[in-house]
Design a protein around this motif. Sequence first.
Motif, mmCIF file in Angstrom:
data_model
loop_
_atom_site.group_PDB
_atom_site.id
_atom_site.type_symbol
_atom_site.label_atom_id
_atom_site.label_comp_id
_atom_site.label_asym_id
_atom_site.label_seq_id
_atom_site.Cartn_x
_atom_site.Cartn_y
_atom_site.Cartn_z
ATOM 1 N N GLY A 115 100.487 -22.358 89.402
ATOM 2 C CA GLY A 115 100.660 -22.406 90.852
ATOM 3 C C GLY A 115 101.864 -21.591 91.309
ATOM 4 O O GLY A 115 101.792 -20.872 92.303
ATOM 5 N N PHE A 116 102.971 -21.705 90.578
ATOM 6 C CA PHE A 116 104.160 -20.923 90.926
ATOM 7 C C PHE A 116 103.896 -19.435 90.730
ATOM 8 O O PHE A 116 104.249 -18.616 91.574
ATOM 9 C CB PHE A 116 105.380 -21.354 90.104
ATOM 10 C CG PHE A 116 106.641 -20.695 90.569
ATOM 11 C CD1 PHE A 116 107.397 -21.259 91.579
ATOM 12 C CD2 PHE A 116 107.054 -19.489 90.018
ATOM 13 C CE1 PHE A 116 108.552 -20.633 92.035
ATOM 14 C CE2 PHE A 116 108.204 -18.856 90.465
ATOM 15 C CZ PHE A 116 108.963 -19.436 91.484
ATOM 16 N N LEU A 117 103.261 -19.081 89.610
ATOM 17 C CA LEU A 117 102.956 -17.666 89.357
ATOM 18 C C LEU A 117 102.037 -17.091 90.428
ATOM 19 O O LEU A 117 102.228 -15.943 90.854
ATOM 20 C CB LEU A 117 102.321 -17.502 87.972
ATOM 21 C CG LEU A 117 103.248 -17.700 86.785
ATOM 22 C CD1 LEU A 117 102.456 -17.600 85.484
ATOM 23 C CD2 LEU A 117 104.400 -16.716 86.798
ATOM 24 N N LEU A 152 113.109 -8.939 97.095
ATOM 25 C CA LEU A 152 113.494 -8.713 95.706
ATOM 26 C C LEU A 152 113.379 -9.994 94.897
ATOM 27 O O LEU A 152 113.482 -9.967 93.677
ATOM 28 C CB LEU A 152 114.925 -8.168 95.630
ATOM 29 C CG LEU A 152 115.168 -6.826 96.318
ATOM 30 C CD1 LEU A 152 116.645 -6.466 96.271
ATOM 31 C CD2 LEU A 152 114.318 -5.744 95.695
ATOM 32 N N ALA A 153 113.182 -11.112 95.584
ATOM 33 C CA ALA A 153 113.061 -12.412 94.927
ATOM 34 C C ALA A 153 112.134 -13.292 95.752
ATOM 35 O O ALA A 153 112.022 -13.131 96.973
ATOM 36 C CB ALA A 153 114.423 -13.076 94.805
ATOM 37 N N LEU A 154 111.506 -14.223 95.071
ATOM 38 C CA LEU A 154 110.662 -15.212 95.743
ATOM 39 C C LEU A 154 111.461 -16.458 96.100
ATOM 40 O O LEU A 154 111.271 -17.054 97.143
ATOM 41 C CB LEU A 154 109.494 -15.605 94.835
ATOM 42 C CG LEU A 154 108.603 -16.717 95.374
ATOM 43 C CD1 LEU A 154 107.835 -16.226 96.593
ATOM 44 C CD2 LEU A 154 107.656 -17.204 94.310
ATOM 45 N N LEU A 207 109.684 -10.980 89.890
ATOM 46 C CA LEU A 207 108.820 -10.281 88.941
ATOM 47 C C LEU A 207 109.617 -9.251 88.150
ATOM 48 O O LEU A 207 110.747 -8.907 88.522
ATOM 49 C CB LEU A 207 107.682 -9.574 89.688
ATOM 50 C CG LEU A 207 106.646 -10.472 90.356
ATOM 51 C CD1 LEU A 207 105.682 -9.635 91.193
ATOM 52 C CD2 LEU A 207 105.888 -11.271 89.315
ATOM 53 N N ALA A 208 109.019 -8.715 87.101
ATOM 54 C CA ALA A 208 109.637 -7.644 86.310
ATOM 55 C C ALA A 208 109.790 -6.389 87.179
ATOM 56 O O ALA A 208 109.031 -6.173 88.111
ATOM 57 C CB ALA A 208 108.782 -7.333 85.086
ATOM 58 N N GLY A 209 110.797 -5.591 86.851
ATOM 59 C CA GLY A 209 110.986 -4.308 87.514
ATOM 60 C C GLY A 209 112.022 -4.303 88.612
ATOM 61 O O GLY A 209 112.232 -3.278 89.259
ATOM 62 N N TYR A 210 112.690 -5.421 88.843
ATOM 63 C CA TYR A 210 113.641 -5.518 89.947
ATOM 64 C C TYR A 210 115.109 -5.566 89.521
ATOM 65 O O TYR A 210 115.989 -5.709 90.360
ATOM 66 C CB TYR A 210 113.326 -6.756 90.793
ATOM 67 C CG TYR A 210 112.127 -6.563 91.681
ATOM 68 C CD1 TYR A 210 112.264 -5.993 92.933
ATOM 69 C CD2 TYR A 210 110.857 -6.944 91.268
ATOM 70 C CE1 TYR A 210 111.172 -5.802 93.750
ATOM 71 C CE2 TYR A 210 109.750 -6.762 92.077
ATOM 72 C CZ TYR A 210 109.915 -6.192 93.315
ATOM 73 O OH TYR A 210 108.826 -6.002 94.122
ATOM 74 N N GLN A 211 115.387 -5.443 88.238
ATOM 75 C CA GLN A 211 116.756 -5.620 87.756
ATOM 76 C C GLN A 211 117.752 -4.691 88.450
ATOM 77 O O GLN A 211 118.789 -5.144 88.936
ATOM 78 C CB GLN A 211 116.827 -5.424 86.247
ATOM 79 C CG GLN A 211 118.228 -5.639 85.702
ATOM 80 C CD GLN A 211 118.297 -5.593 84.189
ATOM 81 O OE1 GLN A 211 117.296 -5.432 83.515
ATOM 82 N NE2 GLN A 211 119.484 -5.744 83.657
ATOM 83 N N ALA A 212 117.481 -3.417 88.490
ATOM 84 C CA ALA A 212 118.431 -2.468 89.091
ATOM 85 C C ALA A 212 118.663 -2.778 90.564
ATOM 86 O O ALA A 212 119.800 -2.742 91.046
ATOM 87 C CB ALA A 212 117.938 -1.036 88.913
ATOM 88 N N ASP A 213 117.605 -3.099 91.295
ATOM 89 C CA ASP A 213 117.747 -3.410 92.718
ATOM 90 C C ASP A 213 118.540 -4.698 92.933
ATOM 91 O O ASP A 213 119.349 -4.780 93.853
ATOM 92 C CB ASP A 213 116.369 -3.542 93.368
ATOM 93 C CG ASP A 213 115.645 -2.212 93.457
ATOM 94 O OD1 ASP A 213 116.306 -1.178 93.640
ATOM 95 O OD2 ASP A 213 114.407 -2.216 93.334
#
Length: 104
Positions: free
Chosen positions: A90-92, A26-28, A58-64
């Motif tokens: 580079g990070f992206l 859910l996160a990098l 990334l976008a789309g993970y708020q609820a999780d």
Amino acid sequence: MKLYYVTLNSSEEARQIGRSLLEKKLALCVNWFPITCAYSWKGEIVEEPEVVLIVKTLAGYQADIEQEIRQHITYTNFIAELSPTSVNQGFLDWLNAEIPQRVG
């Protein structure tokens, strides 16, 4: 890319939540650090220690992400979604290679 700014009561909560978000993809990357919080409560100004957890994803993970946080704490905290306007390529590239794209 999205950042989540999350307030918590302790470094141990931040560590547990951060590791869980990483394990579940859910996160990098996550960071946490101690701060002092001052707020108004019932007519009084209160100061107390707090920990900020920053979640890079990334976008789309708020609820999780919010659901995962609720698995670890039961108190009302602050969770803010931030949208950086500029991030180094580079990070992206790393983020896009490791975290599945979602819509929403």
